[in-house]
Write an enzyme that holds these catalytic residues in place. Structure first.
Site, PDB file in Angstrom:
ATOM      1  N   HIS A 167      29.622  43.295  43.087  1.00  0.00           N
ATOM      2  CA  HIS A 167      29.655  41.800  42.677  1.00  0.00           C
ATOM      3  C   HIS A 167      28.240  41.066  43.121  1.00  0.00           C
ATOM      4  O   HIS A 167      28.283  40.088  44.133  1.00  0.00           O
ATOM      5  CB  HIS A 167      30.854  41.056  43.195  1.00  0.00           C
ATOM      6  CG  HIS A 167      31.088  39.558  42.830  1.00  0.00           C
ATOM      7  ND1 HIS A 167      30.192  38.554  43.051  1.00  0.00           N
ATOM      8  CD2 HIS A 167      32.286  39.106  42.286  1.00  0.00           C
ATOM      9  CE1 HIS A 167      30.596  37.421  42.470  1.00  0.00           C
ATOM     10  NE2 HIS A 167      31.793  37.650  42.230  1.00  0.00           N
ATOM     11  N   GLU A 271      27.332  41.178  37.697  1.00  0.00           N
ATOM     12  CA  GLU A 271      28.119  42.033  38.307  1.00  0.00           C
ATOM     13  C   GLU A 271      28.328  43.278  37.551  1.00  0.00           C
ATOM     14  O   GLU A 271      28.709  43.252  36.207  1.00  0.00           O
ATOM     15  CB  GLU A 271      29.535  41.464  38.711  1.00  0.00           C
ATOM     16  CG  GLU A 271      29.370  40.093  39.300  1.00  0.00           C
ATOM     17  CD  GLU A 271      30.636  39.337  39.142  1.00  0.00           C
ATOM     18  OE1 GLU A 271      31.662  39.688  39.308  1.00  0.00           O
ATOM     19  OE2 GLU A 271      30.531  37.881  39.221  1.00  0.00           O
TER      20      GLU A 271
HETATM   21  C1  BG6 Z   1      33.508  36.124  39.523  1.00  0.00           C
HETATM   22  C2  BG6 Z   1      34.709  35.755  38.773  1.00  0.00           C
HETATM   23  O1  BG6 Z   1      33.381  37.500  39.533  1.00  0.00           O
HETATM   24  O2  BG6 Z   1      33.803  35.884  40.849  1.00  0.00           O
HETATM   25  C3  BG6 Z   1      34.937  34.489  38.697  1.00  0.00           C
HETATM   26  O3  BG6 Z   1      34.554  35.872  37.422  1.00  0.00           O
HETATM   27  C4  BG6 Z   1      35.061  34.097  40.340  1.00  0.00           C
HETATM   28  O4  BG6 Z   1      36.150  33.646  38.031  1.00  0.00           O
HETATM   29  C5  BG6 Z   1      33.962  34.452  41.155  1.00  0.00           C
HETATM   30  O5  BG6 Z   1      35.164  32.477  40.361  1.00  0.00           O
HETATM   31  C6  BG6 Z   1      34.142  34.313  42.579  1.00  0.00           C
HETATM   32  O6  BG6 Z   1      35.097  34.590  43.347  1.00  0.00           O
HETATM   33  P1  BG6 Z   1      35.746  34.425  44.455  1.00  0.00           P
HETATM   34  O7  BG6 Z   1      36.979  35.163  44.730  1.00  0.00           O
HETATM   35  O8  BG6 Z   1      34.648  35.334  45.480  1.00  0.00           O
HETATM   36  O9  BG6 Z   1      35.585  32.875  44.840  1.00  0.00           O
END
Ligand code: BG6
Length: 299
Positions: A167, A271
Protein backbone atom coordinates in the site's frame (compact mmCIF):
# COMPACT_ATOMS: atom_id res chain seq x y z
CA UNK A 1 20.24 -12.15 13.99
CA UNK A 2 20.11 -10.45 17.37
CA UNK A 3 19.44 -6.72 17.40
CA UNK A 4 22.51 -6.06 19.55
CA UNK A 5 24.86 -7.94 17.29
CA UNK A 6 23.42 -6.19 14.26
CA UNK A 7 23.72 -2.71 15.73
CA UNK A 8 27.33 -3.38 16.71
CA UNK A 9 27.96 -4.64 13.23
CA UNK A 10 26.87 -1.58 11.27
CA UNK A 11 28.91 -1.61 8.09
CA UNK A 12 31.30 1.03 6.86
CA UNK A 13 32.95 1.78 3.54
CA UNK A 14 31.53 1.29 0.06
CA UNK A 15 29.03 -1.27 1.19
CA UNK A 16 25.60 -0.13 2.26
CA UNK A 17 25.28 0.58 5.97
CA UNK A 18 22.58 -0.42 8.41
CA UNK A 19 22.09 1.18 11.80
CA UNK A 20 19.57 0.12 14.43
CA UNK A 21 17.76 2.92 16.17
CA UNK A 22 15.07 3.28 18.74
CA UNK A 23 12.83 5.53 16.68
CA UNK A 24 9.31 6.88 17.22
CA UNK A 25 7.96 5.73 20.58
CA UNK A 26 11.20 3.75 20.95
CA UNK A 27 10.10 1.29 18.30
CA UNK A 28 13.02 -0.53 16.65
CA UNK A 29 13.88 0.84 13.23
CA UNK A 30 16.60 0.11 10.68
CA UNK A 31 18.23 3.03 8.95
CA UNK A 32 19.76 1.92 5.65
CA UNK A 33 22.28 4.02 3.76
CA UNK A 34 23.50 3.05 0.30
CA UNK A 35 25.61 4.91 -2.25
CA UNK A 36 22.38 6.07 -3.93
CA UNK A 37 19.80 6.41 -1.23
CA UNK A 38 18.60 6.16 2.35
CA UNK A 39 15.66 4.23 3.79
CA UNK A 40 13.98 3.63 7.12
CA UNK A 41 12.24 0.37 8.01
CA UNK A 42 10.34 -0.46 11.18
CA UNK A 43 9.95 -3.99 12.52
CA UNK A 44 6.36 -2.95 13.30
CA UNK A 45 4.52 -4.03 10.18
CA UNK A 46 7.86 -4.52 8.33
CA UNK A 47 6.96 -0.99 7.40
CA UNK A 48 9.12 1.13 5.08
CA UNK A 49 8.53 4.68 6.30
CA UNK A 50 11.11 6.43 4.13
CA UNK A 51 13.05 6.05 0.88
CA UNK A 52 14.97 8.95 -0.55
CA UNK A 53 17.47 9.09 -3.37
CA UNK A 54 20.37 11.50 -3.02
CA UNK A 55 19.48 14.97 -4.35
CA UNK A 56 15.78 14.09 -4.62
CA UNK A 57 12.80 14.78 -2.40
CA UNK A 58 11.48 11.77 -0.43
CA UNK A 59 9.64 9.20 -2.53
CA UNK A 60 7.20 8.20 0.19
CA UNK A 61 4.65 10.32 1.99
CA UNK A 62 4.45 10.05 5.79
CA UNK A 63 1.69 11.71 7.77
CA UNK A 64 2.81 14.10 10.51
CA UNK A 65 -0.06 12.67 12.57
CA UNK A 66 0.88 9.00 12.23
CA UNK A 67 0.75 6.83 15.29
CA UNK A 68 3.66 4.56 16.02
CA UNK A 69 2.04 2.01 18.30
CA UNK A 70 2.02 -1.78 18.14
CA UNK A 71 -1.50 -2.86 17.19
CA UNK A 72 -2.18 0.24 15.07
CA UNK A 73 -1.15 0.97 11.50
CA UNK A 74 1.49 3.53 10.60
CA UNK A 75 -0.02 6.22 8.32
CA UNK A 76 2.18 6.62 5.25
CA UNK A 77 5.18 4.80 3.82
CA UNK A 78 4.36 1.27 2.74
CA UNK A 79 1.88 -0.70 4.87
CA UNK A 80 1.93 -4.45 4.13
CA UNK A 81 -1.66 -5.59 3.68
CA UNK A 82 -2.33 -9.29 4.40
CA UNK A 83 -4.26 -11.62 4.56
CA UNK A 84 -7.32 -9.54 3.68
CA UNK A 85 -7.83 -6.15 2.10
CA UNK A 86 -10.40 -3.70 3.46
CA UNK A 87 -12.74 -4.30 6.37
CA UNK A 88 -13.55 -7.67 7.93
CA UNK A 89 -16.10 -7.97 10.69
CA UNK A 90 -14.58 -7.98 14.16
CA UNK A 91 -11.07 -7.88 12.73
CA UNK A 92 -8.64 -5.07 11.90
CA UNK A 93 -9.07 -3.35 8.54
CA UNK A 94 -6.49 -4.51 5.94
CA UNK A 95 -5.42 -7.55 7.98
CA UNK A 96 -2.99 -7.97 10.83
CA UNK A 97 0.41 -8.03 9.09
CA UNK A 98 0.75 -4.23 9.21
CA UNK A 99 0.04 -3.89 12.93
CA UNK A 100 2.30 -6.58 14.36
CA UNK A 101 6.05 -6.70 14.72
CA UNK A 102 7.95 -8.82 12.25
CA UNK A 103 11.26 -10.61 12.87
CA UNK A 104 14.44 -9.61 11.15
CA UNK A 105 15.61 -12.71 9.32
CA UNK A 106 18.69 -11.48 7.47
CA UNK A 107 20.61 -8.46 6.23
CA UNK A 108 22.35 -8.89 2.89
CA UNK A 109 25.06 -6.42 1.87
CA UNK A 110 25.75 -6.79 -1.85
CA UNK A 111 29.15 -5.88 -3.31
CA UNK A 112 27.44 -3.19 -5.46
CA UNK A 113 26.40 -1.35 -2.29
CA UNK A 114 22.75 -2.36 -2.20
CA UNK A 115 21.23 -3.67 1.02
CA UNK A 116 18.43 -6.21 1.35
CA UNK A 117 16.50 -6.46 4.60
CA UNK A 118 14.63 -9.75 4.96
CA UNK A 119 11.74 -9.98 7.39
CA UNK A 120 9.75 -13.00 8.52
CA UNK A 121 6.31 -12.83 10.10
CA UNK A 122 6.05 -14.76 13.38
CA UNK A 123 3.05 -16.94 14.12
CA UNK A 124 0.28 -15.13 15.96
CA UNK A 125 -3.18 -16.17 17.19
CA UNK A 126 -4.81 -14.58 14.13
CA UNK A 127 -2.61 -16.48 11.65
CA UNK A 128 -3.42 -19.85 13.23
CA UNK A 129 -6.94 -19.88 11.78
CA UNK A 130 -5.43 -20.13 8.28
CA UNK A 131 -3.62 -23.11 6.78
CA UNK A 132 0.00 -23.20 8.03
CA UNK A 133 2.07 -20.80 5.98
CA UNK A 134 5.36 -18.90 5.86
CA UNK A 135 5.32 -15.16 5.26
CA UNK A 136 8.48 -13.34 4.18
CA UNK A 137 9.21 -9.83 2.96
CA UNK A 138 12.46 -8.63 1.44
CA UNK A 139 13.18 -4.95 0.86
CA UNK A 140 16.15 -4.05 -1.34
CA UNK A 141 17.46 -0.52 -1.08
CA UNK A 142 19.60 0.80 -3.95
CA UNK A 143 18.86 3.40 -6.66
CA UNK A 144 15.39 1.86 -6.64
CA UNK A 145 13.30 0.36 -3.86
CA UNK A 146 12.42 -3.27 -4.52
CA UNK A 147 9.79 -5.05 -2.42
CA UNK A 148 9.32 -8.83 -2.50
CA UNK A 149 6.44 -10.28 -0.50
CA UNK A 150 6.10 -14.04 -0.49
CA UNK A 151 3.67 -16.50 1.01
CA UNK A 152 4.27 -20.25 1.09
CA UNK A 153 1.40 -22.57 1.79
CA UNK A 154 2.95 -25.16 4.14
CA UNK A 155 -0.21 -27.25 4.31
CA UNK A 156 -0.19 -30.70 2.70
CA UNK A 157 -3.83 -30.59 1.64
CA UNK A 158 -5.55 -27.22 2.18
CA UNK A 159 -5.72 -24.36 -0.32
CA UNK A 160 -4.82 -21.00 1.29
CA UNK A 161 -7.01 -18.14 0.05
CA UNK A 162 -5.84 -14.60 0.84
CA UNK A 163 -5.47 -11.05 -0.42
CA UNK A 164 -2.23 -9.06 -0.35
CA UNK A 165 -1.26 -5.51 -1.16
CA UNK A 166 1.78 -3.24 -0.85
CA UNK A 167 0.00 0.00 0.00
CA UNK A 168 2.51 2.60 -1.20
CA UNK A 169 1.93 6.23 -0.20
CA UNK A 170 3.79 8.49 -2.65
CA UNK A 171 4.80 12.04 -1.87
CA UNK A 172 3.75 14.47 -4.60
CA UNK A 173 4.02 18.24 -5.03
CA UNK A 174 0.27 18.78 -5.38
CA UNK A 175 -2.13 15.92 -6.05
CA UNK A 176 -4.19 18.06 -8.44
CA UNK A 177 -1.11 18.72 -10.60
CA UNK A 178 -0.03 15.12 -11.20
CA UNK A 179 -1.17 12.48 -13.68
CA UNK A 180 -1.34 8.70 -13.30
CA UNK A 181 -0.85 6.63 -16.45
CA UNK A 182 -1.09 2.91 -17.15
CA UNK A 183 -4.72 2.07 -16.38
CA UNK A 184 -6.61 3.01 -19.55
CA UNK A 185 -9.13 0.35 -20.53
CA UNK A 186 -8.93 -1.37 -17.13
CA UNK A 187 -12.12 -2.37 -15.29
CA UNK A 188 -12.39 -1.06 -11.74
CA UNK A 189 -14.59 -1.07 -8.66
CA UNK A 190 -15.35 2.49 -7.62
CA UNK A 191 -15.52 2.39 -3.82
CA UNK A 192 -16.65 6.03 -3.74
CA UNK A 193 -19.71 4.99 -5.81
CA UNK A 194 -20.67 1.94 -3.73
CA UNK A 195 -18.35 -0.39 -5.62
CA UNK A 196 -19.91 0.43 -9.01
CA UNK A 197 -18.06 -1.35 -11.80
CA UNK A 198 -16.53 1.07 -14.30
CA UNK A 199 -13.94 1.18 -17.07
CA UNK A 200 -11.03 3.59 -16.98
CA UNK A 201 -11.30 5.94 -19.96
CA UNK A 202 -8.28 8.16 -19.40
CA UNK A 203 -4.73 7.81 -20.64
CA UNK A 204 -3.71 9.95 -17.71
CA UNK A 205 -5.87 10.10 -14.59
CA UNK A 206 -6.16 13.40 -12.72
CA UNK A 207 -7.23 13.69 -9.09
CA UNK A 208 -9.80 16.35 -8.25
CA UNK A 209 -11.98 14.66 -5.61
CA UNK A 210 -11.93 11.58 -3.36
CA UNK A 211 -10.61 8.59 -5.30
CA UNK A 212 -10.81 5.01 -4.06
CA UNK A 213 -10.63 2.48 -6.88
CA UNK A 214 -9.73 -1.17 -7.19
CA UNK A 215 -8.48 -1.80 -10.73
CA UNK A 216 -8.77 -5.49 -11.57
CA UNK A 217 -6.89 -7.86 -13.88
CA UNK A 218 -4.10 -5.44 -14.57
CA UNK A 219 -0.40 -6.25 -14.50
CA UNK A 220 0.87 -3.15 -16.30
CA UNK A 221 3.32 -0.68 -14.75
CA UNK A 222 2.05 2.69 -13.54
CA UNK A 223 3.69 6.04 -14.01
CA UNK A 224 2.99 9.08 -11.85
CA UNK A 225 4.14 12.28 -13.56
CA UNK A 226 4.80 15.18 -11.20
CA UNK A 227 5.75 18.21 -13.35
CA UNK A 228 6.18 20.58 -10.39
CA UNK A 229 8.76 18.24 -8.84
CA UNK A 230 10.17 17.44 -12.29
CA UNK A 231 9.87 13.77 -11.39
CA UNK A 232 8.28 10.61 -12.72
CA UNK A 233 7.61 7.69 -10.38
CA UNK A 234 7.62 4.28 -12.06
CA UNK A 235 5.82 1.42 -10.38
CA UNK A 236 6.60 -1.97 -11.90
CA UNK A 237 5.10 -5.14 -10.52
CA UNK A 238 5.10 -8.92 -10.86
CA UNK A 239 2.66 -11.35 -9.31
CA UNK A 240 0.02 -8.63 -8.94
CA UNK A 241 -3.32 -8.51 -10.75
CA UNK A 242 -4.80 -5.52 -8.92
CA UNK A 243 -3.85 -1.86 -8.63
CA UNK A 244 -5.58 0.34 -6.05
CA UNK A 245 -5.58 4.13 -6.36
CA UNK A 246 -6.57 6.10 -3.28
CA UNK A 247 -6.71 9.72 -2.18
CA UNK A 248 -9.01 10.57 0.76
CA UNK A 249 -9.54 14.21 -0.30
CA UNK A 250 -11.02 16.71 2.19
CA UNK A 251 -13.87 15.10 4.17
CA UNK A 252 -12.26 11.72 4.68
CA UNK A 253 -8.99 13.39 5.71
CA UNK A 254 -10.85 15.16 8.48
CA UNK A 255 -12.37 11.90 9.65
CA UNK A 256 -9.01 10.16 9.99
CA UNK A 257 -7.46 10.90 13.40
CA UNK A 258 -3.96 9.95 12.25
CA UNK A 259 -3.95 12.12 9.13
CA UNK A 260 -3.67 15.90 8.79
CA UNK A 261 -6.63 17.77 7.31
CA UNK A 262 -4.57 19.15 4.42
CA UNK A 263 -2.18 16.27 3.89
CA UNK A 264 -4.30 14.73 1.12
CA UNK A 265 -2.92 17.37 -1.24
CA UNK A 266 0.64 16.04 -0.95
CA UNK A 267 0.07 12.30 -1.36
CA UNK A 268 -1.35 9.60 -3.57
CA UNK A 269 -1.56 5.89 -2.87
CA UNK A 270 -0.93 3.53 -5.76
CA UNK A 271 -1.10 0.04 -4.34
CA UNK A 272 -0.02 -3.21 -5.98
CA UNK A 273 -1.46 -6.54 -4.95
CA UNK A 274 -4.18 -9.11 -5.42
CA UNK A 275 -7.52 -8.11 -3.96
CA UNK A 276 -11.26 -8.69 -4.38
CA UNK A 277 -11.84 -11.00 -7.38
CA UNK A 278 -8.06 -11.23 -7.81
CA UNK A 279 -7.56 -12.88 -4.41
CA UNK A 280 -4.99 -15.66 -4.42
CA UNK A 281 -5.89 -19.31 -4.02
CA UNK A 282 -2.57 -20.90 -3.19
CA UNK A 283 -2.29 -24.66 -3.61
CA UNK A 284 -0.57 -26.79 -0.94
CA UNK A 285 3.22 -26.54 -1.10
CA UNK A 286 3.17 -23.55 -3.48
CA UNK A 287 4.73 -20.10 -3.02
CA UNK A 288 3.13 -16.88 -4.21
CA UNK A 289 5.42 -13.94 -4.80
CA UNK A 290 4.46 -10.28 -5.16
CA UNK A 291 7.28 -8.04 -6.39
CA UNK A 292 7.10 -4.25 -6.70
CA UNK A 293 9.93 -2.08 -7.95
CA UNK A 294 9.79 1.68 -7.38
CA UNK A 295 12.02 3.90 -9.49
CA UNK A 296 12.18 7.60 -10.26
CA UNK A 297 13.30 9.53 -13.34
CA UNK A 298 13.50 13.20 -14.15
CA UNK A 299 10.58 14.60 -16.12
C1 BG6 B 1 -7.18 1.92 0.69
C2 BG6 B 1 -8.64 1.58 0.63
O1 BG6 B 1 -6.43 0.87 0.20
O2 BG6 B 1 -6.80 2.16 2.03
C3 BG6 B 1 -9.44 2.70 1.24
O3 BG6 B 1 -9.02 1.34 -0.71
C4 BG6 B 1 -8.96 2.98 2.65
O4 BG6 B 1 -10.81 2.35 1.23
C5 BG6 B 1 -7.47 3.25 2.61
O5 BG6 B 1 -9.66 4.07 3.17
C6 BG6 B 1 -6.86 3.51 3.99
O6 BG6 B 1 -7.17 2.50 4.86
P1 BG6 B 1 -6.71 2.59 6.36
O7 BG6 B 1 -7.24 1.35 7.04
O8 BG6 B 1 -5.22 2.61 6.35
O9 BG6 B 1 -7.29 3.86 6.91
Amino acid sequence: MSMTAASQGAREGNLGRVAFLDAQNELPMLEVTTPWSTAELYLLGAHVTSFQKRDEPPLLFMSQCSRFVEGQPIRGGIPVIFPWFGPREGMPQHGYARIKSWELKELVHSPDGSVTVRFRFPQCPESLVFPPHTLEYAVTVKDTLKLQFSVTNDSAEEVFTFENCLHCYFQVSDVTAITVAGLKGVRYLDKVARFAEKMEQNDAIRIASEVDRIYLDTTDPIEIADPRLGRRILIEKEGSASTVVWNPWTDKSQQMPDFGNDEYSRMLCVESGNVAANEIRLAPGQTSSLVVNLATRTL
